[in-house]
Write an enzyme that holds these catalytic residues in place. Structure first.
Site, PDB file in Angstrom:
ATOM      1  N   CYS A   1      -2.891 -26.943  -3.482  1.00 48.68           N
ATOM      2  CA  CYS A   1      -2.124 -26.364  -4.593  1.00 48.68           C
ATOM      3  C   CYS A   1      -3.013 -25.731  -5.662  1.00 48.68           C
ATOM      4  O   CYS A   1      -2.610 -24.747  -6.289  1.00 48.68           O
ATOM      5  CB  CYS A   1      -1.184 -27.400  -5.207  1.00 48.68           C
ATOM      6  SG  CYS A   1      -1.964 -28.914  -5.753  1.00 48.68           S
TER       7      CYS A   1
ATOM      8  N   HIS B   1       0.437 -31.657  -9.358  1.00 54.36           N
ATOM      9  CA  HIS B   1       0.672 -30.341  -8.781  1.00 54.36           C
ATOM     10  C   HIS B   1       0.353 -29.255  -9.803  1.00 54.36           C
ATOM     11  O   HIS B   1       0.488 -29.466 -11.012  1.00 54.36           O
ATOM     12  CB  HIS B   1       2.145 -30.260  -8.357  1.00 54.36           C
ATOM     13  CG  HIS B   1       2.522 -28.987  -7.687  1.00 54.36           C
ATOM     14  ND1 HIS B   1       1.879 -28.492  -6.576  1.00 54.36           N
ATOM     15  CD2 HIS B   1       3.505 -28.077  -7.991  1.00 54.36           C
ATOM     16  CE1 HIS B   1       2.450 -27.359  -6.208  1.00 54.36           C
ATOM     17  NE2 HIS B   1       3.429 -27.083  -7.052  1.00 54.36           N
TER      18      HIS B   1
END
Length: 319
Positions: A91, A166
């Site tokens: 990510c 994230h």
């Protein structure tokens, strides 16, 4: 995200030195800086800012869930570059790629530009698969990850669910602020922004502030980074132009800024070298020596105290 289905991608830290080194490996003349405040003065000092990278604690949600009230709405006709995250642990690099792919003035190394050209016209899922299948990009990403010498998986060990974090990106595209999250089906449109004054960063501040306020008071489950031009080349050019202006206040101020930037780069280089080194043997030896000397408990208490003070200072900074 977890290591399952990571396809060889390793976890990376949310650190400006890590991101800046990644950009360097991609041949991109930008850097990433920490943001401790979203006030206009802090943002103005870093201009031009191309994107904001937001790290947050991730919770499982349905990929079809619409953004919450006041959190924008999906734009299935997004006019820019957008790739889905198709493997775990990628990510950070995917966030950087989603940001870079929407900067029209971007200059980068030939491998990265070839990848961008190759993915032109692809749907987000296929685009994400193409990006995470690039061996050279995965190697550049993993080069900044700490080595793992100990595996905690085993047949007799209970599985533990750890917190997952994230990265998403906020950036301007064709006069509107967008949020690019590789785990969502489409980019999130947060509306148009006023080109005058602070421009898109004012709109981004409002959106991010609203998001931060959804966390409990004092929570430290997020961080913010700014993707910006590298100021060093411009500083050096200005310094050359000011040479000979003895006693000039601008010259003195510029030399101080250059010194601070150089010190920051040296610190980043040192920290990145530490990340690549395996410290397990050293840590084990130090703990063993402290235990034999009867100092392990006191050292543990001191470390907990220092960490508590550090967290309290950061809460005060963010409040």
């Amino acid at each position: 995200m977890s290591d399952e289905d990571s396809s060889g991608w390793q976890l990376t830290e949310s650190d400006p030195g890590v991101f800046t080194e990644l950009l360097k490996r991609l041949g991109v003349p930008y850097i990433v800086d920490d943001l401790y405040s979203l006030d206009p003065e802090s943002l103005a000092a870093l201009q031009p800012i191309h994107a904001l990278i937001f790290l947050f604690k991730w919770f499982v949600e349905s990929p079809d869930d619409e953004p919450g009230v006041g959190a924008g709405h999906y734009d299935p006709h997004f006019p820019g570059f957008f790739a889905h995250q198709t493997v775990n642990n990628a990510c950070a690099t995917l966030a950087v790629t989603n940001a870079l792919g929407n900067i029209s003035s971007l200059t980068a190394g030939p491998q990265f530009m070839d990848l961008m050209n190759f993915t032109t016209g692809m749907d987000p899922q296929t685009c994400g698969m193409a990006i995470t299948s690039a061996d050279w990009l995965r190697e550049a990403h993993n080069a900044l990850s700490p080595p793992s010498a100990i595996s905690l998986d085993g047949p007799d060990l209970p599985k533990k669910s750890e917190d997952a974090y994230h990265f998403v990106v906020y950036l301007p595209v064709l006069g509107s602020l967008y949020e690019l999250d590789g785990l969502k089906p489409y980019p999130v449109l947060h509306g148009e922004y006023d080109e005058s004054g602070e421009g898109w960063v004012k709109k981004a501040r409002e959106v991010i502030d609203n998001r931060i306020h959804t966390y409990p008071t004092g929570a430290l489950e997020f961080s913010l980074l700014a993707l910006r031009d590298d100021p060093m080349p411009g500083m050096r050019r200005r310094l050359d132009a000011l040479q000979g202006s003895a006693g000039d206040a601008e010259l003195s101020d510029l030399m101080n800024k250059l010194s601070n930037e150089n010190s920051k780069r040296e610190r980043w280089a040192f920290e990145n070298s530490l990340r690549r080194h395996n410290h397990i043997g050293l840590v084990h030896a130090l703990l063993l020596a402290l235990a034999k000397a009867g100092k392990l408990d006191s050292a543990k208490a001191d470390a907990q105290r220092v960490m508590k003070e550090r967290l309290e200072r950061r809460r005060e900074t963010l409040s």
